[in-house]
Design a protein around this motif. Structure first.
Motif, PDB file in Angstrom:
ATOM      1  N   SER A 335     -14.730   8.085 -14.140  1.00 46.96           N
ATOM      2  CA  SER A 335     -13.698   7.252 -13.525  1.00 46.96           C
ATOM      3  C   SER A 335     -14.174   6.842 -12.142  1.00 46.96           C
ATOM      4  CB  SER A 335     -12.351   7.983 -13.442  1.00 46.96           C
ATOM      5  OG  SER A 335     -12.438   9.074 -12.527  1.00 46.96           O
ATOM      6  N   ALA A 336     -13.514   5.862 -11.578  1.00 49.40           N
ATOM      7  CA  ALA A 336     -13.892   5.362 -10.256  1.00 49.40           C
ATOM      8  C   ALA A 336     -12.643   5.015  -9.472  1.00 49.40           C
ATOM      9  CB  ALA A 336     -14.805   4.139 -10.379  1.00 49.40           C
ATOM     10  N   SER A 337     -12.816   4.929  -8.176  1.00 46.48           N
ATOM     11  CA  SER A 337     -11.753   4.492  -7.289  1.00 46.48           C
ATOM     12  C   SER A 337     -12.226   3.259  -6.536  1.00 46.48           C
ATOM     13  CB  SER A 337     -11.384   5.600  -6.292  1.00 46.48           C
ATOM     14  OG  SER A 337     -10.890   6.733  -6.971  1.00 46.48           O
ATOM     15  N   ALA A 338     -11.287   2.398  -6.175  1.00 45.26           N
ATOM     16  CA  ALA A 338     -11.645   1.144  -5.529  1.00 45.26           C
ATOM     17  C   ALA A 338     -10.765   0.892  -4.317  1.00 45.26           C
ATOM     18  CB  ALA A 338     -11.526  -0.025  -6.512  1.00 45.26           C
ATOM     19  N   GLY A 339     -11.379   0.330  -3.298  1.00 40.72           N
ATOM     20  CA  GLY A 339     -10.653  -0.156  -2.133  1.00 40.72           C
ATOM     21  C   GLY A 339     -10.835  -1.661  -2.036  1.00 40.72           C
ATOM     22  N   TRP A 340      -9.784  -2.342  -1.629  1.00 43.19           N
ATOM     23  CA  TRP A 340      -9.812  -3.812  -1.605  1.00 43.19           C
ATOM     24  C   TRP A 340      -9.242  -4.282  -0.271  1.00 43.19           C
ATOM     25  CZ3 TRP A 340      -5.874  -7.025  -4.937  1.00 43.19           C
ATOM     26  CH2 TRP A 340      -5.996  -8.377  -4.633  1.00 43.19           C
ATOM     27  N   CYS A 341     -10.015  -5.130   0.390  1.00 43.46           N
ATOM     28  CA  CYS A 341      -9.537  -5.736   1.634  1.00 43.46           C
ATOM     29  C   CYS A 341      -9.753  -7.240   1.545  1.00 43.46           C
ATOM     30  CB  CYS A 341     -10.269  -5.172   2.846  1.00 43.46           C
ATOM     31  SG  CYS A 341      -9.675  -5.853   4.420  1.00 43.46           S
ATOM     32  N   SER A 342      -8.690  -7.998   1.748  1.00 43.75           N
ATOM     33  CA  SER A 342      -8.751  -9.460   1.692  1.00 43.75           C
ATOM     34  C   SER A 342      -8.958 -10.031   3.093  1.00 43.75           C
ATOM     35  CB  SER A 342      -7.470 -10.011   1.073  1.00 43.75           C
ATOM     36  OG  SER A 342      -7.437 -11.416   1.171  1.00 43.75           O
ATOM     37  N   THR A 343      -9.529 -11.213   3.141  1.00 47.25           N
ATOM     38  CA  THR A 343      -9.717 -11.875   4.441  1.00 47.25           C
ATOM     39  C   THR A 343      -8.382 -12.258   5.064  1.00 47.25           C
ATOM     40  OG1 THR A 343     -10.016 -13.969   3.241  1.00 47.25           O
ATOM     41  CG2 THR A 343     -12.011 -12.764   3.897  1.00 47.25           C
ATOM     42  N   THR A 344      -7.307 -12.270   4.276  1.00 51.43           N
ATOM     43  CA  THR A 344      -5.992 -12.603   4.830  1.00 51.43           C
ATOM     44  C   THR A 344      -5.491 -11.525   5.775  1.00 51.43           C
ATOM     45  OG1 THR A 344      -4.932 -11.623   2.880  1.00 51.43           O
ATOM     46  CG2 THR A 344      -5.353 -13.998   2.841  1.00 51.43           C
ATOM     47  N   VAL A 345      -6.015 -10.305   5.633  1.00 50.31           N
ATOM     48  CA  VAL A 345      -5.591  -9.215   6.518  1.00 50.31           C
ATOM     49  C   VAL A 345      -6.753  -8.662   7.343  1.00 50.31           C
ATOM     50  CG1 VAL A 345      -3.656  -8.518   5.050  1.00 50.31           C
ATOM     51  CG2 VAL A 345      -5.903  -7.513   4.680  1.00 50.31           C
ATOM     52  N   GLY A 346      -7.983  -8.801   6.868  1.00 53.12           N
ATOM     53  CA  GLY A 346      -9.119  -8.212   7.575  1.00 53.12           C
ATOM     54  C   GLY A 346     -10.007  -9.194   8.297  1.00 53.12           C
ATOM     55  N   GLY A 347      -9.713 -10.487   8.170  1.00 54.06           N
ATOM     56  CA  GLY A 347     -10.556 -11.468   8.836  1.00 54.06           C
ATOM     57  C   GLY A 347     -11.832 -11.739   8.049  1.00 54.06           C
ATOM     58  N   TYR A 348     -12.778 -12.388   8.724  1.00 47.43           N
ATOM     59  CA  TYR A 348     -13.997 -12.832   8.045  1.00 47.43           C
ATOM     60  C   TYR A 348     -15.251 -12.123   8.546  1.00 47.43           C
ATOM     61  CZ  TYR A 348     -11.274 -16.540   5.890  1.00 47.43           C
ATOM     62  OH  TYR A 348     -10.340 -17.227   5.133  1.00 47.43           O
ATOM     63  N   ASP A 349     -15.082 -10.993   9.209  1.00 46.60           N
ATOM     64  CA  ASP A 349     -16.239 -10.208   9.640  1.00 46.60           C
ATOM     65  C   ASP A 349     -16.593  -9.221   8.533  1.00 46.60           C
ATOM     66  OD1 ASP A 349     -18.066  -9.185  11.947  1.00 46.60           O
ATOM     67  OD2 ASP A 349     -17.072  -7.390  11.174  1.00 46.60           O
ATOM     68  N   LEU A 350     -17.839  -9.305   8.032  1.00 39.52           N
ATOM     69  CA  LEU A 350     -18.229  -8.481   6.893  1.00 39.52           C
ATOM     70  C   LEU A 350     -18.152  -6.997   7.224  1.00 39.52           C
ATOM     71  CD1 LEU A 350     -19.393  -8.206   4.028  1.00 39.52           C
ATOM     72  CD2 LEU A 350     -21.671  -8.331   5.042  1.00 39.52           C
ATOM     73  N   GLY A 351     -18.620  -6.600   8.415  1.00 39.17           N
ATOM     74  CA  GLY A 351     -18.591  -5.189   8.774  1.00 39.17           C
ATOM     75  C   GLY A 351     -17.187  -4.625   8.764  1.00 39.17           C
ATOM     76  N   ALA A 352     -16.230  -5.388   9.291  1.00 33.78           N
ATOM     77  CA  ALA A 352     -14.845  -4.919   9.316  1.00 33.78           C
ATOM     78  C   ALA A 352     -14.275  -4.842   7.901  1.00 33.78           C
ATOM     79  CB  ALA A 352     -14.003  -5.854  10.178  1.00 33.78           C
ATOM     80  N   LEU A 353     -14.571  -5.844   7.089  1.00 33.62           N
ATOM     81  CA  LEU A 353     -14.059  -5.834   5.717  1.00 33.62           C
ATOM     82  C   LEU A 353     -14.603  -4.650   4.923  1.00 33.62           C
ATOM     83  CD1 LEU A 353     -14.348  -9.655   4.946  1.00 33.62           C
ATOM     84  CD2 LEU A 353     -12.219  -8.349   5.146  1.00 33.62           C
ATOM     85  N   LEU A 354     -15.902  -4.383   5.077  1.00 31.02           N
ATOM     86  CA  LEU A 354     -16.488  -3.243   4.375  1.00 31.02           C
ATOM     87  C   LEU A 354     -15.883  -1.927   4.852  1.00 31.02           C
ATOM     88  CD1 LEU A 354     -20.267  -4.274   4.287  1.00 31.02           C
ATOM     89  CD2 LEU A 354     -18.765  -3.999   2.315  1.00 31.02           C
ATOM     90  N   PHE A 355     -15.691  -1.798   6.148  1.00 27.60           N
ATOM     91  CA  PHE A 355     -15.129  -0.562   6.697  1.00 27.60           C
ATOM     92  C   PHE A 355     -13.714  -0.320   6.173  1.00 27.60           C
ATOM     93  CE2 PHE A 355     -12.650   1.586  10.018  1.00 27.60           C
ATOM     94  CZ  PHE A 355     -13.353   2.774  10.103  1.00 27.60           C
ATOM     95  N   ILE A 356     -12.900  -1.373   6.148  1.00 28.50           N
ATOM     96  CA  ILE A 356     -11.521  -1.226   5.696  1.00 28.50           C
ATOM     97  C   ILE A 356     -11.483  -0.938   4.194  1.00 28.50           C
ATOM     98  CG2 ILE A 356      -9.311  -2.409   5.457  1.00 28.50           C
ATOM     99  CD1 ILE A 356     -10.098  -4.024   7.993  1.00 28.50           C
ATOM    100  N   ALA A 357     -12.320  -1.649   3.429  1.00 29.37           N
ATOM    101  CA  ALA A 357     -12.351  -1.417   1.983  1.00 29.37           C
ATOM    102  C   ALA A 357     -12.813  -0.006   1.664  1.00 29.37           C
ATOM    103  CB  ALA A 357     -13.273  -2.441   1.324  1.00 29.37           C
ATOM    104  N   ARG A 358     -13.781   0.503   2.432  1.00 31.56           N
ATOM    105  CA  ARG A 358     -14.248   1.875   2.227  1.00 31.56           C
ATOM    106  C   ARG A 358     -13.125   2.869   2.513  1.00 31.56           C
ATOM    107  NH1 ARG A 358     -17.988   1.940   5.852  1.00 31.56           N
ATOM    108  NH2 ARG A 358     -19.461   0.833   4.497  1.00 31.56           N
ATOM    109  N   GLY A 359     -12.361   2.621   3.565  1.00 28.38           N
ATOM    110  CA  GLY A 359     -11.228   3.494   3.873  1.00 28.38           C
ATOM    111  C   GLY A 359     -10.176   3.459   2.778  1.00 28.38           C
ATOM    112  N   ALA A 360      -9.947   2.286   2.209  1.00 26.93           N
ATOM    113  CA  ALA A 360      -8.986   2.183   1.116  1.00 26.93           C
ATOM    114  C   ALA A 360      -9.474   2.926  -0.122  1.00 26.93           C
ATOM    115  CB  ALA A 360      -8.741   0.706   0.788  1.00 26.93           C
ATOM    116  N   ALA A 361     -10.781   2.874  -0.386  1.00 23.79           N
ATOM    117  CA  ALA A 361     -11.329   3.616  -1.523  1.00 23.79           C
ATOM    118  C   ALA A 361     -11.174   5.119  -1.324  1.00 23.79           C
ATOM    119  CB  ALA A 361     -12.801   3.256  -1.717  1.00 23.79           C
ATOM    120  N   GLU A 362     -11.350   5.585  -0.092  1.00 25.47           N
ATOM    121  CA  GLU A 362     -11.160   7.008   0.190  1.00 25.47           C
ATOM    122  C   GLU A 362      -9.710   7.423  -0.062  1.00 25.47           C
ATOM    123  OE1 GLU A 362     -12.467   7.479   4.167  1.00 25.47           O
ATOM    124  OE2 GLU A 362     -14.610   7.340   3.682  1.00 25.47           O
ATOM    125  N   VAL A 363      -8.778   6.558   0.322  1.00 19.56           N
ATOM    126  CA  VAL A 363      -7.366   6.860   0.072  1.00 19.56           C
ATOM    127  C   VAL A 363      -7.088   6.924  -1.428  1.00 19.56           C
ATOM    128  CG1 VAL A 363      -5.016   5.973   0.308  1.00 19.56           C
ATOM    129  CG2 VAL A 363      -6.562   5.919   2.264  1.00 19.56           C
TER     130      VAL A 363
END
Length: 390
Positions: A335-363
């Motif tokens: 099984s796997a877990s996924a985190g998802w961050c859209s540009t509508t909430v995280g903006g268009y900076d790749l580093g920020a989007l990856l960081f937020i998505a990684r945090g969501a996957a941890e949750v």
């Protein structure tokens, strides 16, 4: 200097070589290969196994006073550096030329056995030692191209390689210029044995460092290059999406229970599971998005599609991972877990989007796994608040 050479001659370097090559074989096969099975660790295990067998052969032949057998075993030892070099090429993901080591070992053993009782033995051995030193020195070519070239664990082997090559060149130069007699060779031979011993020990340290590091990162050099290409392509895609306010999403997907999988099934089965996981994500995303494997072993995805389509994609990926069937039997269903961050909430900076998505996957994993978590404004606020509190 003569006293030192006498001391070295009196010391049974063959015994020490046999000990260290046996230890290197056990450690490389029992730790490096089993922890990180790959062509690189396999070839390194072959190299140390060849060294062990040849050094034990030298010691046994000396005990039996069989000069032909001793020189044959001594020649086999000269093929080990080329096998080590093939392992480093495999580690780098390029053509290995693995046949060079065995071919050179067999040729050297045959030549030395033929001239064992000849006055030309000393010069022949020096010439072959020069060739094996050069084959070992090819590691320097691989070193400057390795992603881990700055890793301090490799530096001792790099220095030992330079000394190894210098020893081979100096021995060949002495043979050409001064044409030493056999008695002189008996004095200098312990130096070549000592050089080989230092080279083996330094190689073992480097190989263990690379293998343990590879296990920790779970990324191959090819994957690291792919991830750099992914980041560059993703930044360019986000830069094109920004002026038109095009909606994009970054996903971070990770397998659940990997630690337990290592403990219960071993590295080989986990490697197969990880490969199937990566292939499943790439197949599901297809040409409609960008996929990269992070240094932590997660899969990062950038898609430019409506949020409803992205939601369907995440669900389909998790369902396909849950349906995976592997050749190796696993005591659990993947099984796997996924985190998802859209540009509508995280903006268009790749580093920020990856960081937020990684945090969501941890949750998502903390909530039991086999699920996905989408980052919204409140999630980002909690994430930032948690960072400020640290």
């Amino acid at each position: 200097m003569n006293d030192l050479l006498s001391l070295l001659s009196a010391s049974d370097l063959g015994i020490w070589q046999a000990f260290f090559t046996a230890m290197a074989t056990c450690v490389t096969g029992g730790i490096a290969f089993l922890a990180s099975p790959s062509r690189a660790t396999l070839y390194w295990t072959y190299a140390f196994t060849l060294s062990m067998l040849s050094t034990f052969g030298v010691v046994a032949a000396q005990t039996a006073d069989n000069e032909v057998a001793r020189t044959f075993a001594l020649g086999l030892l000269l093929g080990s550096p080329a096998l080590l070099w093939s392992g480093f090429r495999a580690h780098r993901g390029v053509r290995t030329l693995v046949w060079v080591g065995p071919a050179f070992a067999l040729a050297s053993a045959t030549i030395l056995a033929l001239v064992a009782a000849s006055p030309a033995f000393g010069s022949t051995y020096r010439a072959l030692y020069l060739l094996t030193a050069i084959s070992g020195g090819l590691f320097l070519w691989e070193w400057v191209r390795m992603p881990e070239r700055r890793d301090p664990v490799i530096w001792p082997f790099g220095i030992a390689t330079v000394l190894f090559v210098a020893l081979g060149v100096s021995g060949a130069a002495v043979s050409l210029v001064f044409r030493p007699v056999d008695q002189d060779f008996e004095v200098s031979r312990p130096l070549t044995s000592l050089g080989m011993l230092v080279y083996i020990v330094a190689a073992l340290v480097a190989i263990l460092g690379l293998s343990v590091g590879r296990t920790r990162r779970r990324n191959t050099p090819a994957q690291e290059a792919d991830y750099r290409a992914f980041r560059e392509a993703a930044r360019e895609r986000l830069a094109r999406a920004l002026p038109a306010s095009e909606i994009c999403g970054v996903l971070c997907l990770r397998l659940d229970d990997l630690r337990e999988a290592f403990a219960t099934t071993g590295a080989a089965q986990v490697a197969q599971l990880t490969t199937s996981f990566h292939d499943t994500v790439r197949s599901a995303v297809g040409a409609s998005g960008l996929v990269g494997v992070t240094p932590e072993g997660d899969v990062a995805v950038l898609v430019a599609r409506p949020e409803g389509a992205t939601r369907d994609l995440v669900r389909r990926i998790l369902r396909q991972i849950g349906d995976l069937t592997l050749d190796a039997r696993l005591p659990f269903q993947p099984s796997a877990s996924a985190g998802w961050c859209s540009t509508t909430v995280g903006g268009y900076d790749l580093g920020a989007l990856l960081f937020i998505a990684r945090g969501a996957a941890e949750v998502a994993q903390e909530r039991g796994g086999d699920r996905w978590e989408r980052a919204d404004g409140s999630f980002i606020e909690r994430l930032v608040t948690g960072l400020e509190a640290q």
